[in-house]
Design an enzyme around this catalytic site. Structure first.
Site, PDB file in Angstrom:
ATOM      1  CG  ASP A  13      -1.911  -1.156   1.190  1.00  0.00           C
ATOM      2  OD1 ASP A  13      -2.237  -1.644   0.099  1.00  0.00           O
ATOM      3  OD2 ASP A  13      -2.321  -1.593   2.284  1.00  0.00           O
ATOM      4  N   GLY A  15       1.370   3.114  -2.431  1.00  0.00           N
ATOM      5  CA  GLY A  15       0.943   4.038  -3.490  1.00  0.00           C
ATOM      6  C   GLY A  15       1.494   3.604  -4.838  1.00  0.00           C
ATOM      7  CE  LYS A  16       2.412  -2.345  -4.372  1.00  0.00           C
ATOM      8  NZ  LYS A  16       2.008  -1.991  -2.995  1.00  0.00           N
ATOM      9  N   GLY A  40      -4.591  -4.338  -3.806  1.00  0.00           N
ATOM     10  CA  GLY A  40      -5.599  -3.317  -4.078  1.00  0.00           C
ATOM     11  C   GLY A  40      -4.849  -2.051  -4.413  1.00  0.00           C
ATOM     12  CG  HIS A  41      -2.138  -1.942  -6.940  1.00  0.00           C
ATOM     13  ND1 HIS A  41      -1.332  -2.547  -7.857  1.00  0.00           N
ATOM     14  CD2 HIS A  41      -1.809  -2.488  -5.740  1.00  0.00           C
ATOM     15  CE1 HIS A  41      -0.544  -3.427  -7.248  1.00  0.00           C
ATOM     16  NE2 HIS A  41      -0.828  -3.414  -5.957  1.00  0.00           N
ATOM     17  CD  GLN A 224       0.749  -8.791  -2.662  1.00  0.00           C
ATOM     18  OE1 GLN A 224       1.432  -9.344  -3.485  1.00  0.00           O
ATOM     19  NE2 GLN A 224      -0.532  -8.582  -2.863  1.00  0.00           N
ATOM     20  CG  ASP A 332      -0.609  14.493   0.725  1.00  0.00           C
ATOM     21  OD1 ASP A 332       0.155  13.653   0.194  1.00  0.00           O
ATOM     22  OD2 ASP A 332      -1.834  14.310   0.847  1.00  0.00           O
TER      23      ASP A 332
HETATM   24  P1  GDP Z   1      -0.838   0.374  -3.509  1.00  0.00           P
HETATM   25  O1  GDP Z   1      -1.444  -0.895  -3.072  1.00  0.00           O
HETATM   26  O2  GDP Z   1       0.621   0.440  -3.254  1.00  0.00           O
HETATM   27  O3  GDP Z   1      -1.176   0.734  -4.936  1.00  0.00           O
HETATM   28  O4  GDP Z   1      -1.481   1.509  -2.584  1.00  0.00           O
HETATM   29  P2  GDP Z   1      -3.036   1.652  -2.154  1.00  0.00           P
HETATM   30  O5  GDP Z   1      -3.797   2.166  -3.303  1.00  0.00           O
HETATM   31  O6  GDP Z   1      -3.505   0.415  -1.504  1.00  0.00           O
HETATM   32  O7  GDP Z   1      -2.905   2.717  -0.992  1.00  0.00           O
HETATM   33  C1  GDP Z   1      -2.301   3.947  -1.194  1.00  0.00           C
HETATM   34  C2  GDP Z   1      -3.306   5.032  -0.838  1.00  0.00           C
HETATM   35  O8  GDP Z   1      -2.632   6.271  -0.855  1.00  0.00           O
HETATM   36  C3  GDP Z   1      -4.439   5.159  -1.859  1.00  0.00           C
HETATM   37  O9  GDP Z   1      -5.580   5.636  -1.205  1.00  0.00           O
HETATM   38  C4  GDP Z   1      -3.911   6.214  -2.820  1.00  0.00           C
HETATM   39  O10 GDP Z   1      -4.939   6.892  -3.515  1.00  0.00           O
HETATM   40  C5  GDP Z   1      -3.216   7.108  -1.850  1.00  0.00           C
HETATM   41  N1  GDP Z   1      -2.110   7.892  -2.392  1.00  0.00           N
HETATM   42  C6  GDP Z   1      -1.083   7.499  -3.181  1.00  0.00           C
HETATM   43  N2  GDP Z   1      -0.173   8.496  -3.300  1.00  0.00           N
HETATM   44  C7  GDP Z   1      -0.657   9.518  -2.559  1.00  0.00           C
HETATM   45  C8  GDP Z   1      -0.153  10.815  -2.227  1.00  0.00           C
HETATM   46  O11 GDP Z   1       0.920  11.218  -2.647  1.00  0.00           O
HETATM   47  N3  GDP Z   1      -0.948  11.578  -1.403  1.00  0.00           N
HETATM   48  C9  GDP Z   1      -2.157  11.160  -0.936  1.00  0.00           C
HETATM   49  N4  GDP Z   1      -2.873  11.985  -0.169  1.00  0.00           N
HETATM   50  N5  GDP Z   1      -2.627   9.945  -1.199  1.00  0.00           N
HETATM   51  C10 GDP Z   1      -1.884   9.142  -1.992  1.00  0.00           C
HETATM   52  P1  IMO Z   2      -0.912  -4.115  -2.274  1.00  0.00           P
HETATM   53  O1  IMO Z   2      -0.470  -4.671  -3.601  1.00  0.00           O
HETATM   54  C1  IMO Z   2      -0.879  -4.521   2.048  1.00  0.00           C
HETATM   55  C2  IMO Z   2      -0.957  -8.569   3.682  1.00  0.00           C
HETATM   56  C3  IMO Z   2      -2.216  -8.990   4.426  1.00  0.00           C
HETATM   57  C4  IMO Z   2      -1.583  -9.921   5.446  1.00  0.00           C
HETATM   58  C5  IMO Z   2      -0.481 -10.613   4.643  1.00  0.00           C
HETATM   59  C6  IMO Z   2      -0.871 -11.962   4.079  1.00  0.00           C
HETATM   60  O2  IMO Z   2      -2.214  -3.436  -2.315  1.00  0.00           O
HETATM   61  O3  IMO Z   2       0.178  -3.329  -1.642  1.00  0.00           O
HETATM   62  P2  IMO Z   2      -2.437 -12.689   2.053  1.00  0.00           P
HETATM   63  O4  IMO Z   2      -3.902 -12.470   1.830  1.00  0.00           O
HETATM   64  O5  IMO Z   2      -1.579 -12.156   0.978  1.00  0.00           O
HETATM   65  O6  IMO Z   2      -2.116 -14.104   2.379  1.00  0.00           O
HETATM   66  O7  IMO Z   2      -2.119 -11.857   3.407  1.00  0.00           O
HETATM   67  O8  IMO Z   2      -0.169  -9.736   3.579  1.00  0.00           O
HETATM   68  N1  IMO Z   2      -1.197  -8.067   2.309  1.00  0.00           N
HETATM   69  C7  IMO Z   2      -1.121  -6.781   1.960  1.00  0.00           C
HETATM   70  N2  IMO Z   2      -0.913  -5.679   2.711  1.00  0.00           N
HETATM   71  N3  IMO Z   2      -1.006  -4.413   0.713  1.00  0.00           N
HETATM   72  C8  IMO Z   2      -1.182  -5.499  -0.054  1.00  0.00           C
HETATM   73  O9  IMO Z   2      -1.188  -5.444  -1.407  1.00  0.00           O
HETATM   74  C9  IMO Z   2      -1.284  -6.759   0.571  1.00  0.00           C
HETATM   75  N4  IMO Z   2      -1.488  -8.016   0.115  1.00  0.00           N
HETATM   76  C10 IMO Z   2      -1.406  -8.802   1.194  1.00  0.00           C
HETATM   77  O10 IMO Z   2      -2.844  -7.901   5.040  1.00  0.00           O
HETATM   78  O11 IMO Z   2      -0.958  -9.181   6.462  1.00  0.00           O
HETATM   79 MG    MG Z   3      -2.930  -1.588  -1.795  1.00  0.00          MG
END
Ligand code: GDP
Ligand code: IMO
Ligand code: MG
Length: 431
Positions: A13, A15-16, A40-41, A224, A332
């Site tokens: 998570d 922000g990939k 979840g991206h 991840q 931010d």
């Molecule tokens: P990912 O799994 O690495 O793609 O990240 P997620 O989407 O799960 O979580 C990242 C969260 O941060 C999401 O809600 C994005 O919309 C948000 N996000 C990413 N970059 C930024 C940033 O620079 N600022 C803010 N405020 N939100 C960001």
């Molecule tokens: P993105 O791509 C954050 C975490 C789960 C748990 C552990 C094992 O959005 O960054 P699993 O269901 O994979 O067997 O769970 O890994 N986890 C993540 N945490 N971002 C993710 O993906 C994750 N995918 C799995 O919360 O701790």
């Molecule tokens: Mg994510």
């Protein structure tokens, strides 16, 4: 832009999705090579929010080819749903812009049940998985009893392969006291999904090599993060795939000699969902970010655990992935703070520790040693260039780079596509 691997440098998570969406503009092909719909991206374009689980975030850019590689585990029902959701948001998806590896392993409902019951069985020692069946599906792959997407396209072969799993799966679910699987219905649903996906399923390894020969450039989208890697993460509190840079090669069939650079995505602070050690976890920063409406999991809605930037862990991520440049997101999120802490070392039983211990119990006993730097106490969300950022924000970023030993390339100051500051233009320069 050359062939680039983008990895998460923390616990996922980072922000990939947003970084990938940004970089996709400069490449021809975007490949997912590991994980499943546990990812979840989030990508925000204009006022529209898109959530990508299995489909590369590059799909939002017209004219780009996206590939789901052999290293991904695919729940075909969930993938069809994701395609449907994106189409309803106006995204075009067809075999012209999405290819799926015939060697990708399938996730079945019994994997999800086993995932759930295993977690229940271990009680307080649970991992806190996403319950998407990821661990059991990879388990079957490694145990050589998995079923692949290519099998699904040949109904008789698929039925045979599934039949061969029935006895063991039924027995296991009975031990757990789980509801038995309706095999006939499962077969029907999967064959319907297979029919829908069929036109996109191919030998993606050959496709990718052909594209590279034509001079096309590839971006590998990590899912991840480094500390969720099955080998290099905080085992057993990890996911079941190689989330580090090497996973891009095995999960796509592209050799290491064809990778030109590795970019690490990281937040300006740290978050983690699920169980496991997290030395810089901090209630104050968690409360602040949650009150801002941030840091809730995309897939499960769980509150993410939050803490200060951990330079010890991230330095290890730089080493193990070979990260050349970093994209720091969510700067931010720190806008309101008077002072900001950065973890520069751990202490365990009074002794200094400069790298995360391999043993999770030892890691859990590490306490952070912080330096404090002044905050900037003004919004960064409108900054368009690096120079627009407050001086203390720049000093913070420069300190982070110095501590972890990587060059800064992008800074995120908001959720939207345009809230991205390019620091090293050569990273994103058109080829
Ligand atoms: P990912 O799994 O690495 O793609 O990240 P997620 O989407 O799960 O979580 C990242 C969260 O941060 C999401 O809600 C994005 O919309 C948000 N996000 C990413 N970059 C930024 C940033 O620079 N600022 C803010 N405020 N939100 C960001
Ligand atoms: P993105 O791509 C954050 C975490 C789960 C748990 C552990 C094992 O959005 O960054 P699993 O269901 O994979 O067997 O769970 O890994 N986890 C993540 N945490 N971002 C993710 O993906 C994750 N995918 C799995 O919360 O701790
Ligand atoms: Mg994510």
């Amino acid at each position: 832009m050359a062939n680039t691997v983008l990895v998460g440098a923390q616990w996922g998570d980072e922000g990939k999705g947003k970084v990938i969406d940004y970089l996709t503009d400069r490449v021809d092909v975007v490949v997912r090579s590991q994980g499943g719909n546990n990812a979840g991206h989030t990508v925000v374009v204009g006022d529209v929010k898109y959530i990508l689980r299995l489909i590369p975030s590059g799909i939002l850019r017209p004219g780009k080819l996206c590939v789901i590689g052999n290293g991904v585990v695919v729940d075909p029902i969930s993938l069809c749903e994701e395609i449907g959701e994106l189409k309803s948001q106006g995204v075009e998806i067809s075999k012209e812009n999405l290819l799926i590896s015939e060697a990708a392993h399938l996730v079945f409902p019994y994997h999800k049940l086993i995932d759930e019951y295993r977690e229940l069985a271990v009680g307080p020692n649970k991992i806190g998985t996403t319950k998407r069946g990821i661990g059991p599906a990879y388990g079957d792959k490694i145990a050589r009893v998995g079923i692949r997407l290519g099998d699904l396209l040949v109904p008789d072969r698929f039925k045979d392969r599934l039949d061969s799993r029935r006895q063991e799966v039924d027995w296991l679910l009975q031990q757990y006291g789980a509801k038995p699987i309706d095999w006939r219905e499962l077969t029907r649903q999967y064959l319907v999904a297979g029919e829908q996906l069929k036109e996109m399923v191919t030998n993606t390894v050959l496709e990718l090599h052909g594209l590279m020969q034509e001079g096309k450039e590839i971006l590998f989208e990590g899912a991840q993060g480094t500390f969720l890697d099955i080998d290099h993460g905080t085992y057993p509190y990890v996911t079941s795939s190689n989330t580090t840079a090497g996973g891009a090669c095995t999960g796509a069939g592209v050799p290491p000699t064809r990778i030109d650079r590795v970019v690490g995505a990281m937040k300006a602070y740290t978050t983690r969902v699920g169980e496991g050690p997290f030395p810089t976890e901090d209630q104050g920063i968690s409360d602040m970010l949650h009150a801002m409406g941030r840091e809730f999991g995309v897939n499960t809605g769980r509150e993410r655990r939050c803490g200060w930037f951990d330079a010890v862990a991230t330095r290890f991520a730089v080493i193990v992935n070979g990260i050349d440049e970093i994209a720091v997101t969510n700067l931010d999120g720190l806008d309101q703070l008077e002072t900001i802490k950065i973890c520069v070392e751990y202490k365990r039983e009074g002794k200094g520790v400069v790298s995360p211990p391999t043993c999770v119990q030892e890691f859990g006993r590490c306490t952070p040693v912080y330096i404090e730097v002044p905050g900037w106490k003004e919004p960064t969300t409108g900054a368009k260039t690096y120079e627009d950022l407050p001086k203390n924000a720049r000093l913070y970023l420069e300190k982070v780079c110095e501590l972890i030993g990587a060059k800064l390339s992008l800074v995120g100051v908001g959720q939207k596509r345009e809230q991205t500051i390019v620091v090293t233009p050569e990273l994103v320069a058109a080829s």
